[in-house]
Design a protein around this motif. Sequence first.
Motif, PDB file in Angstrom:
ATOM      1  N   ILE A  72      41.425  -2.125   2.599  1.00 38.34           N
ATOM      2  CA  ILE A  72      40.810  -1.217   3.577  1.00 38.34           C
ATOM      3  C   ILE A  72      41.358   0.197   3.387  1.00 38.34           C
ATOM      4  CG2 ILE A  72      40.700  -0.635   6.038  1.00 38.34           C
ATOM      5  CD1 ILE A  72      40.576  -3.722   6.555  1.00 38.34           C
ATOM      6  N   ARG A  73      42.677   0.318   3.230  1.00 40.33           N
ATOM      7  CA  ARG A  73      43.277   1.651   3.042  1.00 40.33           C
ATOM      8  C   ARG A  73      42.736   2.346   1.799  1.00 40.33           C
ATOM      9  NH1 ARG A  73      49.238  -0.456   4.365  1.00 40.33           N
ATOM     10  NH2 ARG A  73      49.169  -0.223   6.634  1.00 40.33           N
ATOM     11  N   THR A  74      42.557   1.581   0.725  1.00 37.87           N
ATOM     12  CA  THR A  74      42.037   2.147  -0.516  1.00 37.87           C
ATOM     13  C   THR A  74      40.609   2.656  -0.334  1.00 37.87           C
ATOM     14  OG1 THR A  74      43.420   0.659  -1.815  1.00 37.87           O
ATOM     15  CG2 THR A  74      41.541   1.637  -2.944  1.00 37.87           C
ATOM     16  N   ALA A  75      39.806   1.926   0.414  1.00 40.24           N
ATOM     17  CA  ALA A  75      38.390   2.277   0.589  1.00 40.24           C
ATOM     18  C   ALA A  75      38.127   3.144   1.816  1.00 40.24           C
ATOM     19  CB  ALA A  75      37.565   1.000   0.690  1.00 40.24           C
ATOM     20  N   ASP A 125      36.323  12.146   9.029  1.00 40.31           N
ATOM     21  CA  ASP A 125      36.846  11.122   9.933  1.00 40.31           C
ATOM     22  C   ASP A 125      38.145  10.522   9.393  1.00 40.31           C
ATOM     23  OD1 ASP A 125      34.614  11.614  11.460  1.00 40.31           O
ATOM     24  OD2 ASP A 125      33.696   9.646  11.148  1.00 40.31           O
ATOM     25  N   ALA A 126      38.203  10.292   8.099  1.00 39.75           N
ATOM     26  CA  ALA A 126      39.382   9.675   7.487  1.00 39.75           C
ATOM     27  C   ALA A 126      40.616  10.566   7.575  1.00 39.75           C
ATOM     28  CB  ALA A 126      39.091   9.310   6.034  1.00 39.75           C
ATOM     29  N   LYS A 127      40.429  11.880   7.663  1.00 39.60           N
ATOM     30  CA  LYS A 127      41.569  12.795   7.798  1.00 39.60           C
ATOM     31  C   LYS A 127      42.299  12.592   9.120  1.00 39.60           C
ATOM     32  CE  LYS A 127      39.450  16.794   6.763  1.00 39.60           C
ATOM     33  NZ  LYS A 127      39.310  18.252   6.611  1.00 39.60           N
ATOM     34  N   HIS A 128      41.611  12.044  10.108  1.00 36.70           N
ATOM     35  CA  HIS A 128      42.159  11.926  11.456  1.00 36.70           C
ATOM     36  C   HIS A 128      42.544  10.505  11.842  1.00 36.70           C
ATOM     37  CE1 HIS A 128      41.107  16.088  12.274  1.00 36.70           C
ATOM     38  NE2 HIS A 128      39.986  15.845  11.611  1.00 36.70           N
ATOM     39  N   ALA A 129      42.327   9.535  10.949  1.00 33.77           N
ATOM     40  CA  ALA A 129      42.580   8.135  11.287  1.00 33.77           C
ATOM     41  C   ALA A 129      43.141   7.389  10.081  1.00 33.77           C
ATOM     42  CB  ALA A 129      41.281   7.476  11.749  1.00 33.77           C
ATOM     43  N   VAL A 130      44.160   6.550  10.344  1.00 32.80           N
ATOM     44  CA  VAL A 130      44.807   5.786   9.278  1.00 32.80           C
ATOM     45  C   VAL A 130      44.887   4.311   9.693  1.00 32.80           C
ATOM     46  CG1 VAL A 130      46.952   5.483   7.978  1.00 32.80           C
ATOM     47  CG2 VAL A 130      46.220   7.777   8.622  1.00 32.80           C
ATOM     48  N   PRO A 131      44.333   3.402   8.879  1.00 28.39           N
ATOM     49  CA  PRO A 131      44.462   1.978   9.202  1.00 28.39           C
ATOM     50  C   PRO A 131      45.916   1.539   9.036  1.00 28.39           C
ATOM     51  CG  PRO A 131      43.320   2.281   7.103  1.00 28.39           C
ATOM     52  CD  PRO A 131      43.566   3.635   7.664  1.00 28.39           C
ATOM     53  N   VAL A 132      46.440   0.836  10.040  1.00 27.07           N
ATOM     54  CA  VAL A 132      47.852   0.454  10.055  1.00 27.07           C
ATOM     55  C   VAL A 132      48.047  -1.030   9.761  1.00 27.07           C
ATOM     56  CG1 VAL A 132      49.927   0.340  11.488  1.00 27.07           C
ATOM     57  CG2 VAL A 132      48.389   2.293  11.678  1.00 27.07           C
ATOM     58  N   SER A 133      47.291  -1.876  10.454  1.00 26.61           N
ATOM     59  CA  SER A 133      47.464  -3.313  10.252  1.00 26.61           C
ATOM     60  C   SER A 133      46.170  -4.054  10.565  1.00 26.61           C
ATOM     61  CB  SER A 133      48.592  -3.852  11.135  1.00 26.61           C
ATOM     62  OG  SER A 133      48.250  -3.773  12.500  1.00 26.61           O
ATOM     63  N   LEU A 134      46.110  -5.281  10.070  1.00 22.90           N
ATOM     64  CA  LEU A 134      44.964  -6.156  10.324  1.00 22.90           C
ATOM     65  C   LEU A 134      45.518  -7.533  10.643  1.00 22.90           C
ATOM     66  CD1 LEU A 134      41.895  -6.619  10.304  1.00 22.90           C
ATOM     67  CD2 LEU A 134      42.088  -7.133   7.864  1.00 22.90           C
ATOM     68  N   LYS A 165      41.540  -8.194  13.927  1.00 25.94           N
ATOM     69  CA  LYS A 165      41.631  -6.936  14.684  1.00 25.94           C
ATOM     70  C   LYS A 165      42.351  -5.886  13.849  1.00 25.94           C
ATOM     71  CE  LYS A 165      42.526  -5.400  19.324  1.00 25.94           C
ATOM     72  NZ  LYS A 165      42.986  -5.842  20.645  1.00 25.94           N
ATOM     73  N   LEU A 166      41.661  -4.789  13.593  1.00 29.72           N
ATOM     74  CA  LEU A 166      42.201  -3.686  12.807  1.00 29.72           C
ATOM     75  C   LEU A 166      42.806  -2.657  13.754  1.00 29.72           C
ATOM     76  CD1 LEU A 166      42.474  -2.254  10.018  1.00 29.72           C
ATOM     77  CD2 LEU A 166      40.254  -1.200  10.495  1.00 29.72           C
ATOM     78  N   LEU A 167      44.080  -2.320  13.510  1.00 27.54           N
ATOM     79  CA  LEU A 167      44.756  -1.284  14.286  1.00 27.54           C
ATOM     80  C   LEU A 167      44.721   0.011  13.487  1.00 27.54           C
ATOM     81  CD1 LEU A 167      46.503  -0.393  16.709  1.00 27.54           C
ATOM     82  CD2 LEU A 167      48.496  -1.149  15.398  1.00 27.54           C
ATOM     83  N   VAL A 168      44.254   1.084  14.125  1.00 29.76           N
ATOM     84  CA  VAL A 168      44.103   2.365  13.450  1.00 29.76           C
ATOM     85  C   VAL A 168      44.821   3.445  14.262  1.00 29.76           C
ATOM     86  CG1 VAL A 168      42.443   4.091  12.643  1.00 29.76           C
ATOM     87  CG2 VAL A 168      41.858   1.658  12.514  1.00 29.76           C
ATOM     88  N   ASP A 169      45.739   4.167  13.604  1.00 35.67           N
ATOM     89  CA  ASP A 169      46.383   5.325  14.220  1.00 35.67           C
ATOM     90  C   ASP A 169      45.461   6.523  14.084  1.00 35.67           C
ATOM     91  OD1 ASP A 169      48.670   4.047  15.001  1.00 35.67           O
ATOM     92  OD2 ASP A 169      49.914   4.805  13.375  1.00 35.67           O
ATOM     93  N   VAL A 170      45.263   7.224  15.198  1.00 37.73           N
ATOM     94  CA  VAL A 170      44.372   8.380  15.227  1.00 37.73           C
ATOM     95  C   VAL A 170      45.162   9.563  15.778  1.00 37.73           C
ATOM     96  CG1 VAL A 170      42.152   9.229  16.092  1.00 37.73           C
ATOM     97  CG2 VAL A 170      42.453   6.798  15.650  1.00 37.73           C
ATOM     98  N   ASP A 171      44.876  10.765  15.278  1.00 34.15           N
ATOM     99  CA  ASP A 171      45.728  11.898  15.630  1.00 34.15           C
ATOM    100  C   ASP A 171      45.439  12.579  16.965  1.00 34.15           C
ATOM    101  OD1 ASP A 171      43.466  13.315  14.864  1.00 34.15           O
ATOM    102  OD2 ASP A 171      44.401  14.232  13.110  1.00 34.15           O
ATOM    103  N   SER A 172      44.376  12.204  17.677  1.00 29.35           N
ATOM    104  CA  SER A 172      44.148  12.772  19.014  1.00 29.35           C
ATOM    105  C   SER A 172      43.170  11.905  19.803  1.00 29.35           C
ATOM    106  CB  SER A 172      43.604  14.200  18.911  1.00 29.35           C
ATOM    107  OG  SER A 172      42.252  14.192  18.502  1.00 29.35           O
ATOM    108  N   SER A 173      43.185  12.104  21.115  1.00 29.26           N
ATOM    109  CA  SER A 173      42.277  11.331  21.971  1.00 29.26           C
ATOM    110  C   SER A 173      40.812  11.704  21.717  1.00 29.26           C
ATOM    111  CB  SER A 173      42.633  11.533  23.439  1.00 29.26           C
ATOM    112  OG  SER A 173      42.555  12.903  23.780  1.00 29.26           O
ATOM    113  N   VAL A 174      40.572  12.929  21.304  1.00 29.78           N
ATOM    114  CA  VAL A 174      39.205  13.355  20.975  1.00 29.78           C
ATOM    115  C   VAL A 174      38.671  12.532  19.804  1.00 29.78           C
ATOM    116  CG1 VAL A 174      37.797  15.271  20.134  1.00 29.78           C
ATOM    117  CG2 VAL A 174      39.554  15.687  21.862  1.00 29.78           C
ATOM    118  N   TRP A 175      39.511  12.344  18.786  1.00 27.40           N
ATOM    119  CA  TRP A 175      39.095  11.545  17.628  1.00 27.40           C
ATOM    120  C   TRP A 175      39.000  10.062  17.976  1.00 27.40           C
ATOM    121  CZ3 TRP A 175      36.578  12.872  13.508  1.00 27.40           C
ATOM    122  CH2 TRP A 175      36.554  14.219  13.148  1.00 27.40           C
ATOM    123  N   ILE A 176      39.824   9.592  18.898  1.00 28.22           N
ATOM    124  CA  ILE A 176      39.701   8.201  19.350  1.00 28.22           C
ATOM    125  C   ILE A 176      38.318   8.001  19.960  1.00 28.22           C
ATOM    126  CG2 ILE A 176      40.481   6.505  21.055  1.00 28.22           C
ATOM    127  CD1 ILE A 176      43.343   7.513  20.574  1.00 28.22           C
TER     128      ILE A 176
END
Length: 94
Positions: free
Chosen positions: A26-29, A38-47, A51-62
Amino acid sequence: MSEPIRIKSVVEKFIKKLTGGDIGHIRTAWKSLLGEEDAKHAVPVSLKGGKLLVDVDSSVWIQHLTIKKKSIIKTLNNIDLEKPVDDICFKAGK
C-alpha cells in the motif's frame, strides 16, 4: 503425500515479508492510488484486521479524505493484497 509447493508462491510470500506485506504494498502504491496532492498529506501506518490506519497532517485533510473513503477503499482493493481493506481510520499525527 502432500501437494508440491510452487516456487512462485514461496518467492511471492518471501518478497511480501521483505517489503512489509500488504502495508508495504500500500505504501509503495499510495501516491498513485490517492494522487500526489492527497498523498502529501496522508501516510498509511498499519493494516490490521482489514482496517487501514492513516496518519493525516490536519483535520481539514481528515475531512477531505473521509469524504473520499469509499472510493479509496475500492481503489485499494484493486491492488494485489492478501486481505481486502474493509475500513480506513484517519487520525491526526503526521
